[in-house]
Design a protein around this motif. Structure first.
Motif, short mmCIF file in Angstrom:
data_model
loop_
_atom_site.label_atom_id
_atom_site.label_comp_id
_atom_site.label_asym_id
_atom_site.label_seq_id
_atom_site.Cartn_x
_atom_site.Cartn_y
_atom_site.Cartn_z
N LEU A 116 0.68 -1.40 0.00
CA LEU A 116 -0.23 0.04 0.04
C LEU A 116 0.73 1.20 -0.32
CD1 LEU A 116 -2.72 -1.06 2.48
CD2 LEU A 116 -2.99 -0.51 0.02
N SER A 117 2.11 1.15 0.78
CA SER A 117 2.76 2.44 0.85
C SER A 117 3.75 2.42 -0.55
CB SER A 117 3.76 1.87 1.71
OG SER A 117 4.65 3.24 1.86
N ILE A 118 3.54 1.84 -1.27
CA ILE A 118 4.17 1.53 -2.93
C ILE A 118 3.55 2.30 -3.63
CG2 ILE A 118 5.11 0.26 -4.69
CD1 ILE A 118 6.06 -1.97 -2.66
N GLN A 119 1.52 1.84 -3.64
CA GLN A 119 0.50 2.81 -4.88
C GLN A 119 0.68 4.20 -3.79
OE1 GLN A 119 -2.43 -0.46 -2.67
NE2 GLN A 119 -2.53 -1.12 -5.12
N LEU A 120 0.47 4.51 -2.67
CA LEU A 120 0.61 5.55 -1.95
C LEU A 120 2.24 6.59 -2.75
CD1 LEU A 120 -0.97 7.69 -0.25
CD2 LEU A 120 0.50 6.99 1.39
N GLN A 121 2.91 6.08 -3.13
CA GLN A 121 4.22 6.92 -3.50
C GLN A 121 4.04 6.81 -4.73
OE1 GLN A 121 7.46 4.81 -1.39
NE2 GLN A 121 7.11 5.29 0.65
N ALA A 122 3.06 5.87 -5.66
CA ALA A 122 2.96 6.06 -7.25
C ALA A 122 2.73 7.33 -7.03
CB ALA A 122 2.82 4.63 -7.44
N ARG A 123 2.06 8.03 -8.50
CA ARG A 123 1.62 8.95 -8.56
C ARG A 123 1.55 8.79 -10.06
NH1 ARG A 123 1.18 12.66 -4.68
NH2 ARG A 123 1.51 12.34 -3.04
N PRO A 124 0.88 9.19 -11.21
CA PRO A 124 0.52 9.70 -12.69
C PRO A 124 1.44 10.87 -12.83
CG PRO A 124 -1.29 10.51 -11.13
CD PRO A 124 -0.63 9.77 -10.18
N GLY A 158 0.09 -8.43 22.36
CA GLY A 158 1.77 -9.92 22.63
C GLY A 158 3.27 -9.36 22.03
N LEU A 159 3.01 -9.17 20.94
CA LEU A 159 4.52 -8.93 19.91
C LEU A 159 5.63 -8.11 20.46
CD1 LEU A 159 2.70 -8.20 16.72
CD2 LEU A 159 3.72 -10.66 17.68
N MET A 160 6.96 -8.72 20.91
CA MET A 160 7.71 -7.58 20.78
C MET A 160 7.83 -6.59 20.18
SD MET A 160 8.18 -8.93 24.36
CE MET A 160 10.09 -8.02 24.66
N ASP A 161 8.13 -6.95 18.49
CA ASP A 161 8.59 -6.31 18.05
C ASP A 161 7.35 -5.01 17.03
OD1 ASP A 161 9.19 -5.00 15.37
OD2 ASP A 161 10.57 -6.63 15.44
N THR A 162 7.28 -4.23 17.01
CA THR A 162 6.07 -3.05 17.34
C THR A 162 5.79 -3.01 15.49
OG1 THR A 162 7.21 -1.90 17.80
CG2 THR A 162 5.82 -2.69 19.11
N CYS A 163 7.18 -3.41 14.96
CA CYS A 163 7.30 -3.39 13.31
C CYS A 163 5.94 -2.80 12.72
CB CYS A 163 8.49 -3.72 12.77
SG CYS A 163 8.17 -5.16 12.43
N VAL A 164 5.04 -4.02 13.26
CA VAL A 164 4.20 -3.78 12.01
C VAL A 164 2.96 -2.60 12.38
CG1 VAL A 164 1.88 -5.41 11.44
CG2 VAL A 164 3.83 -6.45 11.77
N HIS A 165 2.91 -2.47 13.43
CA HIS A 165 1.80 -0.93 13.94
C HIS A 165 2.95 0.22 13.70
CE1 HIS A 165 1.09 -4.36 17.13
NE2 HIS A 165 -0.27 -3.01 16.88
N SER A 166 4.10 -0.11 13.81
CA SER A 166 4.94 1.37 13.62
C SER A 166 5.03 1.79 11.44
CB SER A 166 6.84 0.95 13.77
OG SER A 166 7.02 2.02 13.28
N ALA A 167 5.23 0.35 10.81
CA ALA A 167 4.56 0.66 9.65
C ALA A 167 3.39 1.11 8.86
CB ALA A 167 5.09 -0.74 8.97
N TYR A 168 2.41 0.63 9.79
CA TYR A 168 1.05 0.79 9.47
C TYR A 168 0.74 2.29 10.04
CZ TYR A 168 -4.24 0.97 9.85
OH TYR A 168 -5.46 1.50 9.45
N TYR A 169 1.44 2.76 11.17
CA TYR A 169 0.68 3.76 11.45
C TYR A 169 1.58 5.04 10.77
CZ TYR A 169 -2.44 2.61 15.15
OH TYR A 169 -3.13 2.47 15.13
N GLU A 170 3.06 4.50 10.37
CA GLU A 170 3.61 5.20 8.89
C GLU A 170 3.00 5.46 7.80
OE1 GLU A 170 8.03 5.88 7.16
OE2 GLU A 170 7.46 4.22 8.31
N LEU A 171 2.46 4.48 7.98
CA LEU A 171 1.13 4.84 6.33
C LEU A 171 0.61 5.96 6.25
CD1 LEU A 171 0.78 3.75 3.42
CD2 LEU A 171 0.03 1.98 4.08
N THR A 172 0.14 5.82 7.25
CA THR A 172 -1.70 6.05 7.58
C THR A 172 -1.65 8.34 8.03
OG1 THR A 172 -1.35 6.14 10.16
CG2 THR A 172 -2.99 4.41 8.99
N THR A 173 0.01 8.39 8.42
CA THR A 173 0.33 9.17 8.99
C THR A 173 0.46 9.78 7.03
OG1 THR A 173 2.72 8.55 8.75
CG2 THR A 173 1.12 9.32 10.38
N GLU A 174 1.01 9.17 6.14
CA GLU A 174 1.87 9.78 4.71
C GLU A 174 0.58 9.89 4.37
OE1 GLU A 174 4.44 6.62 3.08
OE2 GLU A 174 5.94 7.19 4.09
#
Length: 434
Positions: A116-124, A158-174
């Protein structure tokens, strides 16, 4: 291993790092190899043309099943940035997503978000006739996908690594940075900070995020609690930059300090007007400051003294007295305060003020008020103890019967508990302030 040997010869300055990757592979130290790969592709200083892509296709792909799959997804996230064309990047990620059974839930979700991030960054192309319509359609599709993925992200626990949450909210901010509204961007950015350590952000990225968050907080509808962002270290990224005045403006709004805002505006008028987010909503920004001035006045006023004359409010918020009623109604309609107005006596009675995140100075003021409350409790207790008699009316005789006041063990226990709670509250505030 042929690829490692070729890379050592092709990039002598990276020979040591490539050799280390080959050595870990030979020893089948998969955990250490995973860490080394993440470190290698995470450093853009190691990039030489398409060497990251070649490393993955000719080396990592041979052992990807041996690696931690979530860490593998992070490696893919670094490699995919090297594709110059979004279609090629999407094809690469789609190839990985064909292996969902092996990847697992977290890695698959990470790659879905990456896609989804790649799609957001792709522009016509700028000269495309239907470019605006195509972009609007793409944004609508991404918005729907984000709503769907939020359920999946929230289900992770229960995940020690929050990278999925981080990636999701980085995408929503973009997404919200482009599509708006600013208040949605602000909330997403706060969530991003909750899941992303500051040390993971480069200086440039942190500064850009701090600038955008500040502008969104100041111009966004419904954002009246600036303590949330001030409680994070992100505002510190503005220090020493041309936008340092934004951090000071946030603190001014948090205090509701109209005089300080006037001074800051006179010093940085050109900078403020250069920010379209503020320039286009300057009247709204001024209204927000006035509302926050009222909220801070109420907050600083002891609860037993919150029948406030219109004249006091007018002087504090720098408005004519005849506009105070409108201001109070506006604050109540926004849920900032609850209460009632007496138009005859020209007073505002406030029964409730919106909870907020306090800064150090505000916590100090609260501690002082708790100290005053503690003194009053002691004085009241001593007053009660000094009363020798209590009375009770006897309906049959029509007389009052006086008897000595006696405090039970339960009364004494209650008094002791009150003192303990008071000591705990003051101790907590002292800890927060130090």
């Amino acid at each position: 291993m042929d690829h490692i040997e070729k890379s050592v010869l092709a990039y002598p300055e990276l020979a040591e790092r490539y050799s280390k990757l080959g050595e870990l592979y030979d020893k089948k130290l998969w955990h250490q190899l995973t860490e080394a790969l993440i470190e290698f592709v995470g450093d853009q200083g190691n990039r030489r043309g398409d060497n990251f892509i070649e490393l993955y296709e000719q080396f990592v792909s041979k052992c990807e099943g041996k690696l931690n799959q979530l860490e593998l997804a992070k490696i893919v996230g670094s490699v995919v940035r090297c594709f110059a064309v979004s279609e090629a990047a999407l094809k690469f990620v789609d190839g990985m997503l064909e292996k969902k059974a092996r990847l697992g839930v977290e890695a698959t979700l990470f790659l879905d978000i990456l896609r989804l991030s790649i799609q957001l960054q792709a522009r016509p192309p700028p000269d495309a006739m239907d470019g605006a319509e195509a972009r609007a359609a793409a944004l609508a599709s991404i918005k729907a996908a984000l709503a769907e993925k939020k359920t999946d992200v929230d289900s992770l626990s229960g995940l020690m690594d929050t990278c999925v949450h981080s990636a999701y909210y980085e995408l929503t901010t973009e997404y919200y940075k482009e599509a708006g509204p600013p208040e949605a961007y602000y909330k997403s950015a706060l969530m991003l900070l909750a899941y992303t350590p500051m040390e993971q952000m480069g200086k440039e990225k942190a500064t850009a995020l701090a600038t955008d968050m500040s502008l969104a907080a100041l111009s966004g509808d419904g954002v009246y609690n600036f303590g949330e962002v001030l409680a994070t270290p992100i505002v510190g990224a503005l220090e020493g930059t041309p936008n340092a005045w934004l951090g000071e403006m946030l603190r001014i709004f948090n205090r509701g300090d109209i005089e300080a805002f006037s001074l800051l505006f006179s010093q940085h008028q050109a900078d403020i007007e250069a920010q379209k987010a503020l320039a286009y909503r300057l009247d709204f920004v001024r209204e927000k400051l006035t509302l926050l001035a009222l909220v801070n006045l109420v907050f600083d006023t002891p609860s037993q003294e919150r029948t406030i004359p219109f004249s006091t409010i007018a002087a504090h918020v720098r408005l004519p007295v005849d506009q105070v009623e409108w201001l109070a109604m506006r604050a109540m309609s926004l849920g900032l305060i609850k209460g009632s107005m007496d138009e005859l006596d020209q007073t505002l009675q406030v029964d409730w003020v919106q909870p907020r995140v306090l800064d150090k100075d505000q916590l100090g003021a609260l501690a002082a008020r708790l100290g005053e409350w503690a003194v009053k409790v002691d004085e009241t207790g001593k007053y009660i103890e000094d009363q020798p008699l209590s009375s009770a009316f006897e309906p049959l005789s029509g007389r009052f019967h006086f008897r000595p006041v006696r405090f039970s063990s339960r009364d004494r226990e209650w008094a002791r508990e009150v003192k303990e709670v008071r000591a705990q509250e003051l101790g907590l505030l002292t800890t927060l302030l130090t």
